[in-house]
Design an enzyme around this catalytic site. Sequence first.
Site, short mmCIF file in Angstrom:
data_model
loop_
_atom_site.label_atom_id
_atom_site.label_comp_id
_atom_site.label_asym_id
_atom_site.label_seq_id
_atom_site.Cartn_x
_atom_site.Cartn_y
_atom_site.Cartn_z
N LYS A 112 -6.61 88.24 -38.53
CA LYS A 112 -5.37 88.50 -39.25
C LYS A 112 -5.27 89.96 -39.70
O LYS A 112 -4.18 90.50 -39.84
CB LYS A 112 -5.26 87.60 -40.49
CG LYS A 112 -5.34 86.10 -40.24
CD LYS A 112 -4.09 85.55 -39.63
CE LYS A 112 -3.96 84.03 -39.70
NZ LYS A 112 -4.95 83.27 -38.94
C1 LIG Z 1 -4.90 82.16 -38.09
C2 LIG Z 1 -6.13 81.85 -37.32
C3 LIG Z 1 -6.07 81.21 -36.06
C4 LIG Z 1 -4.78 80.72 -35.45
O1 LIG Z 1 -3.90 81.74 -35.07
P1 LIG Z 1 -2.36 81.43 -34.82
O2 LIG Z 1 -1.72 82.74 -34.63
O3 LIG Z 1 -1.88 80.72 -36.06
O4 LIG Z 1 -2.27 80.54 -33.62
C5 LIG Z 1 -7.26 81.03 -35.38
N1 LIG Z 1 -8.46 81.40 -35.92
C6 LIG Z 1 -8.54 82.00 -37.11
C7 LIG Z 1 -9.87 82.36 -37.64
C8 LIG Z 1 -7.39 82.25 -37.86
O5 LIG Z 1 -7.49 82.84 -39.06
#
Ligand SMILES: *Cc1c(COP(=O)(O)O)cnc(C)c1O
Length: 463
Positions: A112
């Site tokens: 993120k």
């Molecule tokens: C948010 C997240 C995901 C999923 O990503 P999306 O964009 O919601 O599909 C997968 N793994 C981790 C560690 C995340 O923080």
Amino acid sequence: MEFISTRGKTAGLGFIDAVLMGLADDGGLLVPKAIPQVSGDTLAKWQQLSYPELALEIMSLYVDGEIPRDELKALIDSSYSTFRSKDVTPVRKLKDDLYVLELFHGPTFAFKDIALQFLGNLYSYISRKNHSIIHILGATSGDTGASAIEGVRGKEGIKICILHPKGKVSKVQELQMTTVDDRNVLNLAVDGNFDDCQRIIKELFADVNFKNEYHLRAINSINFARILAQTVYYFYAYFELLNHGVTGPIHFSVPTGNFGDIFAGYLAKKMGLPAGKLILATNENNILERFVNDGLYQPGEFHMTYSPSMDIQVASNFERYLYYLLGEDGAAVSARMEAFRAEGRITVEGDLLAQVQQDFAAASVENDDCLATIGQVHDDEGYLLDPHTACGVAAAGQLGARGEATVALATAHPAKFNEAIELIQIEQTFPTQIQALFDKTQHQKQVSGTNEAVKAELLQFYS
Ligand SMILES: *Cc1c(COP(=O)(O)O)cnc(C)c1O
């Protein structure tokens, strides 16, 4: 560049307005009216660029002069200078044809950060340019909150409030959010689960008077700036493999929850990145896997898993893909979304389903399989996967083609999810930045899961 809504009733927005709007006013999601096309010559030029240089080239196509190039460059450079790897998102060979793209070298050790470091700086830039107040409000199941707070802590003109379900995020995630003592940060620990937090946020944003009076802004993954920032590493990883002499198709396997990350891969392909398959990996919350394999999009029973950031039943970015699947027809998307609200399902068959299966392959990976994958890769390769990444690696094992390269996206550092790692008796040493969190004071307020309680805290925070 013009941005329009997937539902066809909002149009004519520039990049900055699209970022500020978040969810389109007609209830749809914002997409570029025409996706920029990248030629083979351009790809060849991009192949040797550093990560920030590549990000500048890709983002410029969408920002389209609204931010002067030198200022956009400064925004990008400062967003990625906080990363612990000089490559920003290094690619590492695991074995044979399997590679991992490490997306967790940012300040909060989750992917993120790649989008939210940039979005935080972008909000700060917009605030300075327009002399506007920005009050970010969001809900998190863990990673987004920590990352968003880290992206804007201490920045002038911005306040951020994050709701998390009390006691229902991992210990490290909780510490990352709550040990920040900047005055522009408010953590609310809500009595309830993540869905309660998300509902409160949705309802506060739906109150247009409240939203406008208090300058509320969103940071959730429907924000187009987040998608854009994430397209960069698909190009970067692809070039890294080429630079290491890989020939033949290059597939990507993506641990998926809200469909943001994998949609960024889809967008990269639509721009002209000649990548192979996009493998969509879910956990037991497998609505998207069922959509790809059976053509049925219908929320099922909610499961708590070892990969909580993928414990999602309704994928907020799904509508963006639907828009392209239905031939960029806003009326058709509106009709399908309306039917979804009435009947709780979307079905596709025939040519449409064939198209879906050409765009994606999908596998759902259950808890036991997730832990077994972590254990096996640890034993065989001496590499520790986090449970989300393990879902992607397991799916790549099932669906990747033999003799062809697959890049599994590593979305979090294993230290963030030690609760699962401990179950298979693997002991890990925490990075010093994470270890240090355990000695810090936490700052959070507990609130009941009602709109009124949250609103009261916000009014105090904004005063
Ligand atoms: C948010 C997240 C995901 C999923 O990503 P999306 O964009 O919601 O599909 C997968 N793994 C981790 C560690 C995340 O923080």
